[in-house]
Design a protein around this motif. Structure first.
Motif, PDB file in Angstrom:
ATOM      1  N   ARG A  39       0.838  -1.208   0.000  1.00  0.00           N
ATOM      2  CA  ARG A  39       0.000   0.000   0.000  1.00  0.00           C
ATOM      3  C   ARG A  39       0.868   1.252   0.000  1.00  0.00           C
ATOM      4  O   ARG A  39       1.061   1.891  -1.023  1.00  0.00           O
ATOM      5  N   ASP A  40       1.505   1.562   1.128  1.00  0.00           N
ATOM      6  CA  ASP A  40       2.279   2.806   1.223  1.00  0.00           C
ATOM      7  C   ASP A  40       3.474   2.745   0.259  1.00  0.00           C
ATOM      8  O   ASP A  40       3.763   3.701  -0.471  1.00  0.00           O
ATOM      9  N   LEU A 102      -6.607   0.137   3.507  1.00  0.00           N
ATOM     10  CA  LEU A 102      -6.688   1.537   3.916  1.00  0.00           C
ATOM     11  C   LEU A 102      -7.877   2.206   3.238  1.00  0.00           C
ATOM     12  O   LEU A 102      -8.178   1.920   2.070  1.00  0.00           O
ATOM     13  N   HIS A 126      -8.598  -0.022   7.931  1.00  0.00           N
ATOM     14  CA  HIS A 126      -7.751   1.068   8.424  1.00  0.00           C
ATOM     15  C   HIS A 126      -8.300   2.404   7.908  1.00  0.00           C
ATOM     16  O   HIS A 126      -8.210   2.701   6.726  1.00  0.00           O
ATOM     17  N   TYR A 128      -8.335   6.569   8.016  1.00  0.00           N
ATOM     18  CA  TYR A 128      -7.443   7.674   8.380  1.00  0.00           C
ATOM     19  C   TYR A 128      -8.016   9.001   7.918  1.00  0.00           C
ATOM     20  O   TYR A 128      -8.788   9.063   6.955  1.00  0.00           O
ATOM     21  N   SER A 175      -5.916   5.977  12.052  1.00  0.00           N
ATOM     22  CA  SER A 175      -4.697   6.790  12.031  1.00  0.00           C
ATOM     23  C   SER A 175      -5.056   8.259  11.967  1.00  0.00           C
ATOM     24  O   SER A 175      -5.661   8.699  10.982  1.00  0.00           O
ATOM     25  N   GLU A 177      -3.701  10.860  10.633  1.00  0.00           N
ATOM     26  CA  GLU A 177      -2.548  11.066   9.735  1.00  0.00           C
ATOM     27  C   GLU A 177      -1.869  12.387  10.079  1.00  0.00           C
ATOM     28  O   GLU A 177      -2.551  13.309  10.543  1.00  0.00           O
ATOM     29  N   SER A 178      -0.570  12.459   9.870  1.00  0.00           N
ATOM     30  CA  SER A 178       0.270  13.604  10.263  1.00  0.00           C
ATOM     31  C   SER A 178       0.264  13.797  11.785  1.00  0.00           C
ATOM     32  O   SER A 178       0.422  14.909  12.287  1.00  0.00           O
ATOM     33  N   ASN A 209      -3.014   3.801  15.213  1.00  0.00           N
ATOM     34  CA  ASN A 209      -1.737   3.969  14.497  1.00  0.00           C
ATOM     35  C   ASN A 209      -1.367   5.454  14.551  1.00  0.00           C
ATOM     36  O   ASN A 209      -2.190   6.307  14.194  1.00  0.00           O
ATOM     37  N   PRO A 211       1.017   7.979  13.096  1.00  0.00           N
ATOM     38  CA  PRO A 211       2.040   8.122  12.056  1.00  0.00           C
ATOM     39  C   PRO A 211       2.940   9.345  12.214  1.00  0.00           C
ATOM     40  O   PRO A 211       2.486  10.432  12.552  1.00  0.00           O
ATOM     41  N   THR A 213       4.024  10.837   9.762  1.00  0.00           N
ATOM     42  CA  THR A 213       3.774  10.906   8.318  1.00  0.00           C
ATOM     43  C   THR A 213       4.901  11.650   7.621  1.00  0.00           C
ATOM     44  O   THR A 213       5.391  11.255   6.566  1.00  0.00           O
ATOM     45  N   HIS A 244       4.178   4.267  12.813  1.00  0.00           N
ATOM     46  CA  HIS A 244       4.266   4.283  11.346  1.00  0.00           C
ATOM     47  C   HIS A 244       5.157   5.475  11.015  1.00  0.00           C
ATOM     48  O   HIS A 244       4.685   6.613  10.968  1.00  0.00           O
ATOM     49  N   HIS A 246       8.071   7.661   8.832  1.00  0.00           N
ATOM     50  CA  HIS A 246       8.747   7.909   7.550  1.00  0.00           C
ATOM     51  C   HIS A 246      10.138   8.432   7.887  1.00  0.00           C
ATOM     52  O   HIS A 246      10.522   8.510   9.059  1.00  0.00           O
TER      53      HIS A 246
HETATM   54  O1  KIV Z   1       2.230   8.097   6.482  1.00  0.00           O
HETATM   55  C1  KIV Z   1       1.051   8.046   6.841  1.00  0.00           C
HETATM   56  O2  KIV Z   1       0.572   8.834   7.659  1.00  0.00           O
HETATM   57  C2  KIV Z   1       0.218   7.020   6.259  1.00  0.00           C
HETATM   58  C3  KIV Z   1      -1.134   6.868   6.866  1.00  0.00           C
HETATM   59  C4  KIV Z   1      -2.161   6.595   5.862  1.00  0.00           C
HETATM   60  C5  KIV Z   1      -1.061   5.842   7.930  1.00  0.00           C
HETATM   61  O3  KIV Z   1       0.641   6.307   5.400  1.00  0.00           O
END
Ligand code: KIV
Ligand code: ZN
Length: 551
Positions: A39-40, A102, A126, A128, A175, A177-178, A209, A211, A213, A244, A246
Motif C-alpha cells: 500500500r504505502d 486503507l 484502516h 485515516y 490513524s 494522519e500527520s 496507528n 504516524p 507521516t 508508522h 517515515h
Molecule cells: O504516512 C502516513 O501517515 C500514512 C497513513 C495513511 C497511515 O501512510
C-alpha cells in the motif's frame, strides 16, 4: 541557503513530559509487525505494481513471517480491488495472516472497501484522516471539531457495514494522519472520539496507528508523543498502539525504536524502506537490530538476498549498496586495518573462543542472513596486508606466514594502487606468483637430489645461473641446509635460513605443495621466497632460490 534560517524555519516545540519513562526502558521482545509495502510502498512508485507483482511480493512477505500485511487501497483503483479479490478468491492468504486495507472517511470508498473484503478470513480496516494544523488549514480549511467530525463519521460508516462481513474476523484501525505534527491533545481527542464509535475492549482491541507521516522533529520528540498518548489516552488497554514512521530527517529507524521504548506495541513499515519521499521505515533494519541484540525478531531474513531480489523485481527499486544489512557493501571492508581486525575476529569465532558474536566491524554474522564471508573482504588501494592475505587463503589456500604478509602486503598494495581499482583474488595470486614463484633469475633449479641420515645430508643440484648451467654440491644437517651450502660454494652471497613453512595447496592429481622460506644474509638483510611443486622437497629448494633471486 539562508544566513539566518530562523527567519524562515522554527524549532519543533518539545512535548511537556518531564517524567518521561522511555529513556529508562529496554526492548525485550519483537513488536507486532505490519508490512505496508503493498500500500504505502506501492503508492510511492512511479509505476505502481501490477497484480502479478503484488502477488509475488505478498508471497515473499508471507514467507518472511509477516502476520499483518496492508495489501492496498481497494477503493482507489480497479487493480487494487482486483488484487484483494484474487488474494481472497484464490485462497492465497494463510490462516494466520491478516490483510489490512486503507480507506479515507468517505462513504462510497468505505462501501467499495467492504465489498473488496467479502469472504476473507481475517481483516483490518484502516481508516485515516489528516489532523495537523497545516493539513487542517491548507488542505481542508476546517476547524479541529470539523476534522474530528470527519473521523467520527468515517468510523460510523465502517461500523454500520460490519454485519456485511459475517464470518470474517474484523479488526479496526484508526490513524490520525500527520500525527507527529499534530498537537498531542487534539490527537488524543480525535482518537477517543473514534474509540467512542468503535467501542474497543481489552478483548477486542482497536489499533491506534500514530504516524510520523512526515518527520518533523528528532526521534526523542516522537517517543515523547507516543508516551504522552499512551499514558493519557482513555482505555489504553483496549488499544494496540502502532507506529508508522517515515524517514524525512533520516531517523525513521531511531524514531521507531524510541517509540517502542515509549510503549508502542506494533510497527508498520516496508522492506528496505520503500515509501513516499525518503521512504517508510525499513522493517528489515529494525528487525535485524533486535536480532543483533539477541532478540527473536519474529521475522525470517535467513535469505535476505532472495527477499531483496523479489523486492527489486516487483517494485523496480534498487537497494542502495550501503543499506543496513541488505546493501551490497555492508559486509565488505576495504580499509586495511578493518580487514585485519575482521580476519582476526572471524578466525577467533571459528575456533569458538567467544560465547557471543564479537567480531570487530561486523554487527552480525553475515551468514545468518544468507550473506557470505566471501563478501567481507575485498581489496583496493586502501587495503592492507590483512585483506590480501585473507583472499589468498580463502580462495587458494595460500597461508602466508605473518612476516611474509608484512612483506607482500605493501608490494601488492602498490600494484593495486597503480591500477586504481578493486582487484580480484585471482589478480592477487598472479601478483604473488610474479613476485615469488616465478622468480627464476639469476638462479633457476633444474634438478635436485639429496641423501642423508640423521643430521648429515649431501646434495647435488643442477642449476642455471644467468643462463649458464652450473652443477653444485653441498652438505648440511638437512636437505635445505645442504642446498644453501651448495649455493654459497657456487658463489651466492653467504646466507642462512631464518624461517621455513610448507603446506599442501590442493588435493587430487594436481596436488602440489607450497614452501615459504625467509633467508638472512650475513649483513642482516632478510628476504622471503616461495616455491611450488608437486614434490615438497623441490618446492622448498625453489623457495630458497626465490628468496635468493629477490635479494
Ligand atoms: O504516512 C502516513 O501517515 C500514512 C497513513 C495513511 C497511515 O501512510
Ligand atoms: Zn505512510
Amino acid at each position: 541557503m539562508l544566513k539566518n534560517p530562523a527567519e524562515k524555519y522554527r524549532p519543533y516545540p518539545p512535548i511537556h513530559l518531564p517524567d518521561r519513562r522511555w529513556p529508562n526502558q529496554v526492548l525485550r521482545h519483537a513488536p507486532i509487525w505490519c508490512s505496508v509495502d503493498l500500500r504505502d510502498g506501492n503508492q510511492a512508485l512511479a509505476v505502481p505494481m501490477n497484480v502479478a507483482q503484488k502477488l509475488e511480493l505478498f508471497q515473499s512477505l508471507v514467507n518472511c513471517g509477516f502476520k499483518e500485511i496492508e495489501v492496498g487501497f481497494p477503493s482507489a483503483s480497479n487493480t487494487e480491488f482486483a488484487f484483494n479479490r484474487r488474494l481472497i478468491e484464490e485462497n492465497r492468504i494463510p490462516d494466520d495472516v491478516t490483510i489490512q486495507v486503507l480507506v479515507q472517511a468517505r462513504e462510497d470508498l468505505i462501501e467499495r472497501t467492504v465489498q473488496s473484503l467479502v469472504g476473507a478470513k481475517s481483516v483490518i480496516i484502516h481508516l485515516y484522516n489528516s489532523t495537523s494544523p497545516a493539513q487542517r488549514r491548507v488542505v481542508f480549511g476546517k476547524t479541529q471539531d470539523e476534522i474530528k467530525a470527519i473521523a467520527v463519521q468515517g468510523a460510523r460508516w465502517i461500523h454500520e457495514r460490519l454485519p456485511r462481513l459475517k464470518g470474517t474476523r474484523v479488526r479496526l484501525q484508526y490513524s490520525p494522519e500527520s500525527f507527529s505534527a499534530t498537537e498531542v491533545e487534539f490527537a488524543k481527542e480525535i482518537s477517543e472520539a473514534v474509540m467512542d464509535v468503535w467501542q474497543p475492549t481489552a478483548e477486542n482491541k482497536m489499533i491506534l496507528n500514530l504516524p510520523d507521516t512526515v518527520e518533523v522533529a528528532m526521534p526523542n520528540v516522537y517517543a515523547d508523543q507516543i508516551e504522552w498518548i499512551s499514558r493519557n489516552i482513555r482505555n489504553r488497554e483496549a488499544l494496540v498502539i502502532s507506529l508508522h514512521t517515515h524517514n524525512d530527517r533520516g531517523t525513521g529507524v531511531a524514531a521507531t525504536e524510541l517509540g517502542l521504548l515509549a510503549g508502542a506495541d506494533r510497527v508498520e513499515g516496508t522492506l528496505f524502506g520503500n515509501g513516499e519521499r525518503t521512504g517508510n521505515l525499513d522493517l528489515v533494519t529494525v528487525a535485524l537490530n533486535l536480532y543483533m541484540h539477541g532478540l527473536d525478531p519474529q521475522l525470517d531474513f535467513t535469505d535476505l538476498n532472495a527477499v531483496r531480489e523479489v523486492y527489486e523485481r516487483c517494485t523496480g527499486m534498487t537497494v542502495p549498496p550501503r543499506q543496513p544489512y541488505a546493501g551490497e557493501l555492508v559486509f565488505t571492508a576495504f580499509s586495511g586495518s578493518h580487514q585485519d581486525a575482521i580476519k582476526k575476529g572471524l578466525a577467533e569465532w571459528a575456533k569458538a573462543r567467544q560465547p557471543h558474536w564479537d567480531v570487530p566491524y561486523l554487527t552480525i554474522d553475515p551468514s545468518d542472513i544468507g550473506r557470505e564471508y566471501h563478501e567481507v573482504i575485498r581489496v583496493n588501494g586502501q587495503s592492507g596486508k590483512g585483506g590480501v592475505a585473507f583472499l589468498l587463503e580463502r580462495e587458494f589456500g595460500i597461508e602466508l606466514p605473518k612476516d611474509l604478509q608484512r612483506e607482500f602486503g605493501p608490494i601488492a598494495n602498490d600494484l593495486v594502487d597503480a591500477l586504481g581499482r578493486e582487484v580480484k583474488a585471482e589478480e592477487l595470486r598472479t601478483m604473488f606468483w610474479r613476485e615469488y614463484i616465478e622468480r627464476t633469475q639469476p638462479w633457476e633449479l633444474h634438478h635436485f637430489h639429496a641423501d642423508g641420515v640423521e643430521r648429515l645430508f649431501e646434495c647435488r643440484a643442477s642449476l642455471r645461473r644467468d643462463g649458464r648451467e652450473v652443477a653444485v654440491t653441498g652438505r648440511g644437517n638437512g636437505p635445505i641446509a645442504a642446498f644453501v651450502d651448495a649455493l654459497v660454494s657456487a658463489g651466492a652471497p653467504p646466507f642462512s635460513v631464518a624461517y621455513y613453512k610448507e603446506h599442501a595447496l590442493s588435493a587430487g592429481t594436481e596436488a602440489s605443495a607450497i614452501a615459504y622460506i625467509q633467508i638472512k644474509t650475513t649483513d642482516g638483510h632478510t628476504k622471503w621466497g616461495a616455491g611450488v611443486d608437486t614434490n615438497i622437497e623441490l618446492a622448498s629448494m625453489k623457495a630458497v632460490l626465490s628468496a635468493l633471486n629477490r635479494l
